[in-house]
Design an enzyme around this catalytic site. Structure first.
Site, PDB file in Angstrom:
ATOM      1  N   SER A  25       3.354  -2.385  10.287  1.00  0.00           N
ATOM      2  CA  SER A  25       4.810  -2.416  10.423  1.00  0.00           C
ATOM      3  C   SER A  25       5.429  -3.770  10.060  1.00  0.00           C
ATOM      4  O   SER A  25       6.398  -4.213  10.683  1.00  0.00           O
ATOM      5  CB  SER A  25       5.229  -1.971  11.830  1.00  0.00           C
ATOM      6  OG  SER A  25       4.750  -0.663  12.087  1.00  0.00           O
TER       7      SER A  25
ATOM      8  N   GLU B 152      -6.918   4.654   7.685  1.00  0.00           N
ATOM      9  CA  GLU B 152      -6.700   6.086   7.389  1.00  0.00           C
ATOM     10  C   GLU B 152      -7.925   6.676   6.696  1.00  0.00           C
ATOM     11  O   GLU B 152      -8.268   7.838   6.898  1.00  0.00           O
ATOM     12  CB  GLU B 152      -5.431   6.251   6.536  1.00  0.00           C
ATOM     13  CG  GLU B 152      -4.181   6.024   7.382  1.00  0.00           C
ATOM     14  CD  GLU B 152      -2.974   5.520   6.618  1.00  0.00           C
ATOM     15  OE1 GLU B 152      -2.937   5.631   5.371  1.00  0.00           O
ATOM     16  OE2 GLU B 152      -2.051   4.993   7.283  1.00  0.00           O
TER      17      GLU B 152
ATOM     18  N   GLY C  88       2.383   2.027  10.599  1.00  0.00           N
ATOM     19  CA  GLY C  88       3.358   3.101  10.403  1.00  0.00           C
ATOM     20  C   GLY C  88       4.048   3.547  11.677  1.00  0.00           C
ATOM     21  O   GLY C  88       4.682   4.598  11.714  1.00  0.00           O
TER      22      GLY C  88
ATOM     23  N   GLU D 244      -5.601  -5.002  10.579  1.00  0.00           N
ATOM     24  CA  GLU D 244      -4.542  -4.025  10.832  1.00  0.00           C
ATOM     25  C   GLU D 244      -4.832  -3.256  12.119  1.00  0.00           C
ATOM     26  O   GLU D 244      -5.616  -2.295  12.115  1.00  0.00           O
ATOM     27  CB  GLU D 244      -4.482  -3.016   9.687  1.00  0.00           C
ATOM     28  CG  GLU D 244      -4.224  -3.634   8.331  1.00  0.00           C
ATOM     29  CD  GLU D 244      -3.618  -2.615   7.381  1.00  0.00           C
ATOM     30  OE1 GLU D 244      -2.510  -2.898   6.903  1.00  0.00           O
ATOM     31  OE2 GLU D 244      -4.210  -1.555   7.146  1.00  0.00           O
TER      32      GLU D 244
ATOM     33  N   LYS E 294       0.137   4.260  -0.322  1.00  0.00           N
ATOM     34  CA  LYS E 294      -0.485   5.485   0.217  1.00  0.00           C
ATOM     35  C   LYS E 294      -0.197   6.647  -0.742  1.00  0.00           C
ATOM     36  O   LYS E 294      -0.154   6.448  -1.939  1.00  0.00           O
ATOM     37  CB  LYS E 294       0.016   5.774   1.640  1.00  0.00           C
ATOM     38  CG  LYS E 294      -0.063   4.537   2.531  1.00  0.00           C
ATOM     39  CD  LYS E 294       0.150   4.852   3.978  1.00  0.00           C
ATOM     40  CE  LYS E 294       0.241   3.543   4.750  1.00  0.00           C
ATOM     41  NZ  LYS E 294       0.066   3.699   6.182  1.00  0.00           N
TER      42      LYS E 294
ATOM     43  N   GLY F 252       2.666  -1.182   4.224  1.00  0.00           N
ATOM     44  CA  GLY F 252       2.847   0.210   3.829  1.00  0.00           C
ATOM     45  C   GLY F 252       4.318   0.525   3.585  1.00  0.00           C
ATOM     46  O   GLY F 252       4.866   0.278   2.512  1.00  0.00           O
ATOM     47  N   GLY F 253       4.984   1.039   4.623  1.00  0.00           N
ATOM     48  CA  GLY F 253       6.364   1.524   4.500  1.00  0.00           C
ATOM     49  C   GLY F 253       7.321   0.580   3.787  1.00  0.00           C
ATOM     50  O   GLY F 253       8.073   1.005   2.891  1.00  0.00           O
TER      51      GLY F 253
ATOM     52  N   HIS G  62      -9.562   1.249   4.606  1.00  0.00           N
ATOM     53  CA  HIS G  62      -8.295   1.364   5.350  1.00  0.00           C
ATOM     54  C   HIS G  62      -8.533   2.293   6.548  1.00  0.00           C
ATOM     55  O   HIS G  62      -9.321   3.237   6.454  1.00  0.00           O
ATOM     56  CB  HIS G  62      -7.216   1.941   4.428  1.00  0.00           C
ATOM     57  CG  HIS G  62      -5.845   1.879   5.029  1.00  0.00           C
ATOM     58  ND1 HIS G  62      -5.399   2.808   5.943  1.00  0.00           N
ATOM     59  CD2 HIS G  62      -4.830   0.991   4.865  1.00  0.00           C
ATOM     60  CE1 HIS G  62      -4.166   2.489   6.313  1.00  0.00           C
ATOM     61  NE2 HIS G  62      -3.797   1.386   5.668  1.00  0.00           N
TER      62      HIS G  62
ATOM     63  N   ASN H 164       0.870  -1.179   0.000  1.00  0.00           N
ATOM     64  CA  ASN H 164       0.000   0.000   0.000  1.00  0.00           C
ATOM     65  C   ASN H 164       0.904   1.225   0.000  1.00  0.00           C
ATOM     66  O   ASN H 164       1.481   1.575   1.030  1.00  0.00           O
ATOM     67  CB  ASN H 164      -0.885  -0.016   1.262  1.00  0.00           C
ATOM     68  CG  ASN H 164      -1.692   1.268   1.404  1.00  0.00           C
ATOM     69  OD1 ASN H 164      -1.853   2.016   0.442  1.00  0.00           O
ATOM     70  ND2 ASN H 164      -2.189   1.524   2.595  1.00  0.00           N
TER      71      ASN H 164
END
Ligand code: PEP
Length: 253
Positions: free
Chosen positions: A213, A97, A173, A167, A11, A234-235, A95, A9
Site C-alpha cells: 500500500s 500472491e 492491496g 512486503e 499484476k 501495486g495499486g 511474490h 507491479n
C-alpha cells in the site's frame, strides 16, 4: 550509497493498448536513472512491446514471474531465456500472491533466483509475514529464513545486485501499511541476515524495497528510513500520474 529503486507491479491488470498508453505517458518524464531506477513489471504478454517502447529511455521492464528451467514441458510457464532474449531486465520472484495462490515454495524461489542470475536478469525477491506471524512475534525469524533460503548458492557479487522486496502480506492491496519504523526494523534484520550469510559488504550493497500500500503520500516516509531503498508498488503504479509522483518524490529527496 545505494540507488533507490521503484518497481511497479501491475499484476493481472491492463490490456496492451492501456499498457502502451501508460509507457507513452511516462517515458519522457521519469527522473534520470542516475537518481532512481524506474521499473515496470508488466504481464508477460506485454513485455516485448514495452521493452521496444522503452528503448533509450530511463524505464526498465520486468516480468512478474519466471520458471527456473530454461525450457521444457512446462505448459503455461515463462522461460528466463525467452525473457532475456526480449530484453527484459528484472523479474519479480516469489511474490506472496505466487506463494499463496500458486504454491511457490522457498525452494522454487531459490531456484528461480539462481536461474535469474544465470540469464542476466535482476531478481526482485519477495518476502514477508502474515498477520498471524506478526502478531505472534515471528516476523524477523520467518522473514530472515525466507531470505536466507532464497539467496542460498548465490555469489557475493550476485547478492550485491539482488533486490529484496519486504512486503508484509497483510499490507498488500489492503490500504494498511506497516509503520515506516516497523518496516525499517524488518529491513534492517534482512540486512543482518545477508551480512551473516555472506558479508558486510554484500549487506551494505543489497537493495531492500518496502511494499504494501505504498502511494505518493507515504513514500517519502518509507524512503527516509536508513534500510529502505525503494518500493515495490501495486495499486499506485497503475496510473501514470501516480507512478511518476512516486519516482519524483524519491528523485527529489
Ligand atoms: C504488490 O503488488 O507487491 C503490492 C505491494 O501491492 P500494493 O501496493 O497494491 O499493496
Amino acid at each position: 550509497m545505494r540507488k533507490p529503486i521503484i518497481a511497479g507491479n501491475w499484476k493481472m491488470h491492463k490490456v496492451l493498448s492501456e499498457a502502451k498508453g501508460f509507457i507513452e505517458e511516462v517515458k519522457g518524464l521519469v527522473p534520470s536513472q542516475e537518481k532512481v531506477d524506474a521499473v515496470v513489471c508488466a504481464p508477460a504478454l506485454f513485455l516485448e512491446s514495452l521493452v521496444q517502447q522503452t528503448q533509450g529511455t530511463d524505464v526498465k521492464i520486468g516480468a512478474q514471474n519466471m520458471h527456473f528451467e530454461d525450457q521444457g514441458a512446462f505448459t503455461g510457464e515463462v522461460s528466463p531465456v525467452a525473457l532475456k532474449d526480449l530484453g527484459v531486465s528484472y523479474s519479480i520472484i516469489g511474490h506472496s500472491e505466487r506463494r499463496e495462490l500458486f504454491a511457490e515454495t522457498d525452494e522454487s524461489v531459490n531456484k528461480k533466483t539462481l536461474s535469474a542470475f544465470q540469464h542476466g536478469l535482476v531478481p526482485i525477491v519477495c518476502c514477508g509475514e502474515t498477520l498471524e506471524q506478526r502478531e505472534g512475534g515471528q516476523t524477523n525469524e520467518f522473514v530472515g529464513s525466507q531470505v536466507q533460503k532464497a539467496l542460498t548458492g548465490l555469489t557475493e557479487e550476485q547478492v550485491k545486485q539482488t533486490v529484496i522486496a519486504y512486503e508484509p502480506i497483510w499490507a498488500i492491496g489492503t490500504g494498511k501499511t506497516a509503520s515506516a519504523q516497523d518496516a525499517n526494523e524488518v529491513c534492517a534484520h534482512i540486512r543482518q541476515t545477508v551480512a551473516a550469510q555472506f558479508s558486510e559488504n554484500a549487506a551494505n550493497a543489497v537493495r531492500i524495497q518496502y511494499g504494501g500500500s505504498v502511494k505518493p503520500s507515504n513514500i517519502k516516509e518509507f524512503l527516509s528510513q536508513p534500510d529502505i531503498d525503494g518500493a515495490l508498488v501495486g495499486g499506485a503504479s497503475l496510473e501514470a500520474s501516480s507512478y511518476l509522483q512516486l519516482l519524483e518524490a524519491v528523485a527529489n529527496d
